[in-house]
Design a protein around this motif. Structure first.
Motif, PDB file in Angstrom:
ATOM      1  N   ILE A   1       0.840  -1.203   0.000  1.00  0.00           N
ATOM      2  CA  ILE A   1       0.000   0.000   0.000  1.00  0.00           C
ATOM      3  C   ILE A   1       0.876   1.254   0.000  1.00  0.00           C
ATOM      4  O   ILE A   1       0.655   2.192  -0.774  1.00  0.00           O
ATOM      5  N   VAL A   2       1.897   1.272   0.861  1.00  0.00           N
ATOM      6  CA  VAL A   2       2.770   2.443   0.942  1.00  0.00           C
ATOM      7  C   VAL A   2       3.515   2.653  -0.370  1.00  0.00           C
ATOM      8  O   VAL A   2       3.642   3.787  -0.848  1.00  0.00           O
ATOM      9  N   TRP A   3       4.012   1.564  -0.971  1.00  0.00           N
ATOM     10  CA  TRP A   3       4.717   1.698  -2.256  1.00  0.00           C
ATOM     11  C   TRP A   3       3.790   2.253  -3.338  1.00  0.00           C
ATOM     12  O   TRP A   3       4.199   3.059  -4.159  1.00  0.00           O
ATOM     13  N   ILE A   4       2.541   1.818  -3.316  1.00  0.00           N
ATOM     14  CA  ILE A   4       1.586   2.289  -4.320  1.00  0.00           C
ATOM     15  C   ILE A   4       1.279   3.774  -4.138  1.00  0.00           C
ATOM     16  O   ILE A   4       0.995   4.481  -5.110  1.00  0.00           O
ATOM     17  N   LEU A   5       1.353   4.258  -2.904  1.00  0.00           N
ATOM     18  CA  LEU A   5       1.041   5.672  -2.648  1.00  0.00           C
ATOM     19  C   LEU A   5       1.917   6.606  -3.474  1.00  0.00           C
ATOM     20  O   LEU A   5       1.471   7.682  -3.895  1.00  0.00           O
ATOM     21  N   ALA A   6       3.165   6.210  -3.719  1.00  0.00           N
ATOM     22  CA  ALA A   6       4.045   7.042  -4.544  1.00  0.00           C
ATOM     23  C   ALA A   6       3.494   7.175  -5.957  1.00  0.00           C
ATOM     24  O   ALA A   6       3.588   8.236  -6.582  1.00  0.00           O
ATOM     25  N   PHE A   7       2.887   6.085  -6.457  1.00  0.00           N
ATOM     26  CA  PHE A   7       2.273   6.123  -7.785  1.00  0.00           C
ATOM     27  C   PHE A   7       1.007   6.985  -7.764  1.00  0.00           C
ATOM     28  O   PHE A   7       0.754   7.743  -8.697  1.00  0.00           O
ATOM     29  N   GLU A   8       0.224   6.842  -6.712  1.00  0.00           N
ATOM     30  CA  GLU A   8      -1.018   7.612  -6.634  1.00  0.00           C
ATOM     31  C   GLU A   8      -0.750   9.107  -6.484  1.00  0.00           C
ATOM     32  O   GLU A   8      -1.496   9.936  -7.014  1.00  0.00           O
TER      33      GLU A   8
ATOM     34  N   LEU B   1       3.405   6.946   6.430  1.00  0.00           N
ATOM     35  CA  LEU B   1       4.406   6.822   7.496  1.00  0.00           C
ATOM     36  C   LEU B   1       3.845   6.061   8.693  1.00  0.00           C
ATOM     37  O   LEU B   1       4.559   5.282   9.334  1.00  0.00           O
ATOM     38  N   VAL B   2       2.567   6.268   8.994  1.00  0.00           N
ATOM     39  CA  VAL B   2       1.924   5.514  10.076  1.00  0.00           C
ATOM     40  C   VAL B   2       1.892   4.023   9.730  1.00  0.00           C
ATOM     41  O   VAL B   2       2.174   3.162  10.579  1.00  0.00           O
TER      42      VAL B   2
ATOM     43  N   ARG C   1      -1.294  14.703   3.695  1.00  0.00           N
ATOM     44  CA  ARG C   1      -1.945  13.778   4.625  1.00  0.00           C
ATOM     45  C   ARG C   1      -1.746  12.328   4.180  1.00  0.00           C
ATOM     46  O   ARG C   1      -1.647  11.422   5.019  1.00  0.00           O
ATOM     47  N   THR C   2      -1.698  12.104   2.872  1.00  0.00           N
ATOM     48  CA  THR C   2      -1.431  10.759   2.354  1.00  0.00           C
ATOM     49  C   THR C   2      -0.059  10.278   2.808  1.00  0.00           C
ATOM     50  O   THR C   2       0.112   9.119   3.200  1.00  0.00           O
TER      51      THR C   2
END
Length: 274
Positions: free
Chosen positions: A169-176, A204-205, A198-199
């Motif tokens: 999920i965290v890795w995908i956030l960079a794409f999003e 980080l959480v 906020r994303t």
């Protein structure tokens, strides 16, 4: 130089890089759970990722522009077809139970790209895209390898699955974050709903929770904890630096390289650690 750029673009666009990353995650699972995986399983994962990812990325484009495909996309189609044929051969080397578990994640991948109801696929359902991808990655790199070796789906394995789910999920956030300017609002991605800053905080959480999981999974083994902590720090830095104006290969190369570096650090600590 021109050849190198073309080759690198093909390497990324044909999903070879992401296939190496997923295979690295399988190797990490094998190290953690002392799994003796056959070469055929690694080949199955590698070829399956290329076939599945390219189907998801290019099926719709190929259907709409079959006769006018760019040369690069035609090359990827041929490459994907060869990988699919090799995949069929490799599948026959695997236990039937493995194929049963794989089918579950394969169905998710299929309907991620193919419309189910009223012309909508899972990718277009608000907020669900990131969950589906994380489930498939975590399942194929944790649950399926354990089942392939007749292992036990212990509580530790499920914690490992949960940790892997959070990391993806965290890795995908960079794409999003990269795509926030281009994604349809109906997708309901996290940066669209919460904003970029906020994303990053949410990411980080999630990394902090993943670190807590590591202390349970590692069982006090310093080499495991050390390698994972380095990976989490690298992930956190890349997430913080991610932006809507990031470079072309920031996410598709550097972020997707994290599992490979994680595996390399793990082997390094095994060889030279206490």
């Amino acid at each position: 130089m021109k050849f190198f750029k073309a080759f690198f673009a093909f390497y990324i666009n044909s999903s070879v890089h992401v296939a190496i990353a997923v295979t690295a995650l399988v190797s990490l699972t094998a190290l953690r759970e002392n799994l003796q995986l056959e070469w055929s399983f690694y080949a199955f994962i590698f070829l399956g990722v290329i076939t599945g990812y390219n189907f998801v990325k290019y099926a719709e484009v190929a259907g709409l522009h079959h006769r006018s495909l760019a040369k690069g996309l035609k090359t990827i189609q041929v490459f994907s077809a060869v990988c699919a044929l090799l995949l069929v051969f490799v599948v026959w080397q695997l236990p039937l139970k493995v194929m049963g578990y794989t089918a579950i994640f394969g169905v998710l991948t299929f309907f991620y790209a193919v419309p189910i109801i009223a012309g909508s696929n899972l990718r277009s359902v608000s907020g669900i895209k990131i969950i589906v991808v994380a489930l498939v990655w975590a399942g194929m790199t944790v649950i399926v390898p354990v089942e392939a070796t007749e292992g036990v789906l212990s509580f530790t394995v499920w914690i490992l699955f949960f940790q892997r789910f959070l990391l993806v999920i965290v890795w995908i956030l960079a794409f999003e974050i990269r795509d926030v300017k281009y994604d349809l609002l109906s997708l309901g991605t996290m940066p669209q709903q919460l904003g970029v800053n906020r994303t990053k905080i949410v990411g980080l959480v999630l990394l902090f929770v993943a670190s807590l999981c590591e202390f349970y999974i590692a069982g006090g083994q310093l080499w495991r904890i050390s390698a994972t902590m380095i990976m989490l720090v690298v992930t956190g830095v890349l997430l913080i630096k991610a932006s809507t104006a990031q470079s072309r290969y920031y996410a598709s190369f550097w972020v997707e390289s994290i599992p490979v570096w994680w595996l390399l650090f793990t082997h390094l600590f095994i060889q030279f650690g206490p």
